[in-house]
Design an enzyme around this catalytic site. Structure first.
Site, PDB file in Angstrom:
ATOM      1  N   HIS A 186       5.589 -17.151 -88.941  1.00 17.23           N
ATOM      2  CA  HIS A 186       7.046 -17.317 -88.933  1.00 17.23           C
ATOM      3  C   HIS A 186       7.727 -16.280 -89.821  1.00 17.23           C
ATOM      4  O   HIS A 186       8.721 -15.670 -89.443  1.00 17.23           O
ATOM      5  CB  HIS A 186       7.417 -18.720 -89.433  1.00 17.23           C
ATOM      6  N   CYS A 486       5.502  -8.952 -74.172  1.00 15.42           N
ATOM      7  CA  CYS A 486       6.602  -9.555 -74.930  1.00 15.42           C
ATOM      8  C   CYS A 486       6.119 -10.104 -76.264  1.00 15.42           C
ATOM      9  O   CYS A 486       6.880 -10.718 -77.000  1.00 15.42           O
ATOM     10  CB  CYS A 486       7.286 -10.660 -74.119  1.00 15.42           C
TER      11      CYS A 486
END
Length: 556
Positions: A186, A486
């Site tokens: 994260h 991606c």
């Protein structure tokens, strides 16, 4: 004396400044007993603290927007977990103080997650942060977090919780270094979104003394301790040269000989659109739709709410390509109405497309909302399914799209090795592939993307991962279809050249990385990219692959 440390570079740029350390974690509260007649009052204190922390996390998310908002809202839901709260209240009933009840309940839940084979290590880190915030509020001590400083600094931490990373002030935090984390954690993802140079998984970072001057190279992963005047000058000159190249970079993505490589943006919601447009994104290569569903874990958002959010994004790219990933729930993004609560290994269980096929009404509503959102717009809408394992999965998704009359291209994400190995089979049912290199690495190497100890196996330069990318790209070329990337691999400018050489047809990344990739691609021909790809695949380690590709492209 100058020394050099090496971690994993996760966000481009160079930062030079004095070290400041993250505030220390909350101390363990004392284990004292309370009289029975105080239990109700203590339970009230615990509930108030939990609600206050959840509200604070939601407010931070609203300020940060985009992907950070989804992460922080997930943390707020964790704080309010009814089972955890019930355990806290039970412990208070038998004599614990509010703070001790919270501490012990979270410790028990933490042990359960850790015992699941570390697949949920990222959730464990988030859980610790939520616990610290609740206990700090109950004890009346400052929240753990970034230090107060009037002067810019380089932040050093064991790890950074999303709540801290999301609201870092780039004017003060020049860059950051953590001992833990990985290239797809994260903190790494949010650092790239902020454009803050960052290095993670650096052993011994916490031992750097407060006030020590360091130079952080977020591209190479190097941290220079007490750099010499000459070293600082070279780093600053290189950074200035890079900024000049970025400023001069514009237009569509292409190699120096004109081979087009569309450069797209990864977004988490409408709030990420302005940065993508400003950075010159040619469209969206990954629109994560989870942000809509994390607002309420008990039920899916209405079709009308979804239509409104999707249309906002589609309108921002009137002539561009927008690739939407349908809901990817499960693993570290559980939803009460969709995902099982008792899976021993959620990352290997019912997640992504598997969850949606088990709940076809949720998939049907989302696809219908996308169809309505695109009505009357010239945008090139493409919709893809996460966690596709085989042709049967691809067919089930394509059938669902056709059933709602969706006039868009249907695609499959390649995140599971089986999908790369059998890409030609999958392409008989769908029109494009999109490689999610974060999860593809995780499943290829059995290495959790949030665990710093296995970060070398999460390195997208691993030759085995490049082999899988090459397989998928070749399958798409043979079938006359497209194959994009991606995952976070696309945000590495050097690796972007290698991916182009492997046959990838588009690259999607966080908006902050687009100028770096655009300017680097423009330096080399397609043939050079292809030779760099061959050289990288001929090696045995990620570091050797990176070095081989750099050597080819630099003419060494």
């Amino acid at each position: 004396m100058e020394t050099t440390l090496r971690g994993v570079g996760v966000s481009h740029g160079v930062a030079i400044g004095e070290v400041r350390h993250m505030g220390t974690a909350v101390l363990e509260p004392p284990a004292k007993q309370i009289p029975a007649d105080e239990a109700e009052r203590e339970q009230g204190r615990a509930r108030q603290a939990v609600e206050a922390v959840a509200a604070d996390l939601m407010a931070r998310g609203n300020l940060a927007g985009g992907e950070a908002q989804a992460v922080l809202e997930a943390q707020a839901m964790m704080a309010q977990d009814p089972e955890l709260m019930a355990d806290v209240e039970r412990r208070i009933t038998v004599g614990s103080t509010a703070e001790r009840g919270v501490y012990d309940a979270f410790a028990s839940y933490r042990a359960l997650l850790a015992g699941a084979g570390e697949y949920l290590a990222g959730r464990v880190a988030d859980l610790d942060d939520v616990r610290n915030r609740i206990v700090a509020r109950l004890l009346g001590v400052p929240m753990p977090g970034v230090p107060d400083s009037d002067e810019p600094y380089v932040l050093i931490a064991r790890d950074l919780a999303p709540a801290d990373t999301a609201l870092l002030d780039p004017a003060l935090v020049l860059g950051f270094v953590t001992e833990e984390g990985g290239p797809t954690s994260h903190s790494a993802i949010l650092a790239r979104a902020l454009g803050v140079p960052a290095v993670v998984a650096l052993p011994g970072a916490g031992e750097l003394a407060e006030g020590t001057v360091v130079a952080v190279d977020g591209s190479s992963g190097e941290v220079f301790v007490e750099p010499s005047v000459d070293k600082r000058a070279r780093l600053e000159a290189a950074a200035a040269e890079r900024r000049a190249a970025l400023a001069a970079s514009s237009g569509p993505g292409r190699t120096s000989d004109g081979h087009a490589v569309p450069l797209l943006a990864n977004i988490g919601g409408p709030a990420d659109v302005p940065a993508a447009v400003e950075a010159g994104a040619e469209g969206v290569g990954l629109f994560r739709t989870e942000f809509l569903f994390l607002d309420n874990s008990e039920q899916a958002p209405s079709e009308a709410k979804q239509v409104e959010a999707y249309r906002t994004v589609l309108e921002a790219f009137p002539q561009g390509r927008v690739v939407v990933r349908v809901l990817d729930a499960g693993a570290d993004k559980p939803l009460e109405f969709l995902t099982p609560a008792d899976e021993p290994n959620p990352a290997l269980g019912v997640r992504g497309l598997r969850s949606l096929l088990d709940h076809p009404e949720v998939l049907r509503t989302q696809l219908s909302a996308l169809a309505k959102a695109a009505e009357g717009l010239p945008v090139h809408l493409e919709v893809m399914a996460p966690m596709v394992a085989d042709r049967a999965d691809a067919l089930a998704f394509a059938d669902a799209c056709r059933e709602v009359g969706l006039s868009a291209k249907f695609g499959a994400m390649v995140e599971i090795p089986s999908a790369a190995l059998r890409a030609r089979s999958i392409l008989q049912e769908v029109e494009f592939l999109s490689l999610g290199t974060n999860d593809l690495a995780q499943y290829t190497f059995a290495a959790d993307r949030q665990v710093g100890a296995v970060s070398r196996l999460q390195d997208p330069w691993q030759p085995a991962l490049l082999d899988l990318v090459a397989l998928a790209a070749e399958a798409a070329r043979t079938e006359g279809k497209s194959c994009g990337v991606c995952g976070e691999a696309a945000s590495d400018p050097l690796l972007a050249c290698v991916l182009t050489g492997l046959g990838v047809t588009s690259l999607s990344m966080g908006a902050a990385s687009l100028p770096y990739v655009r300017s680097t691609l423009a330096k080399y021909t397609l043939a050079q990219c292809e030779r760099a790809a061959v050289a990288a695949r001929a090696t045995d380690t990620a570091e050797e692959a990176r070095s081989a590709a750099r050597g080819v492209l630099s003419g060494e």
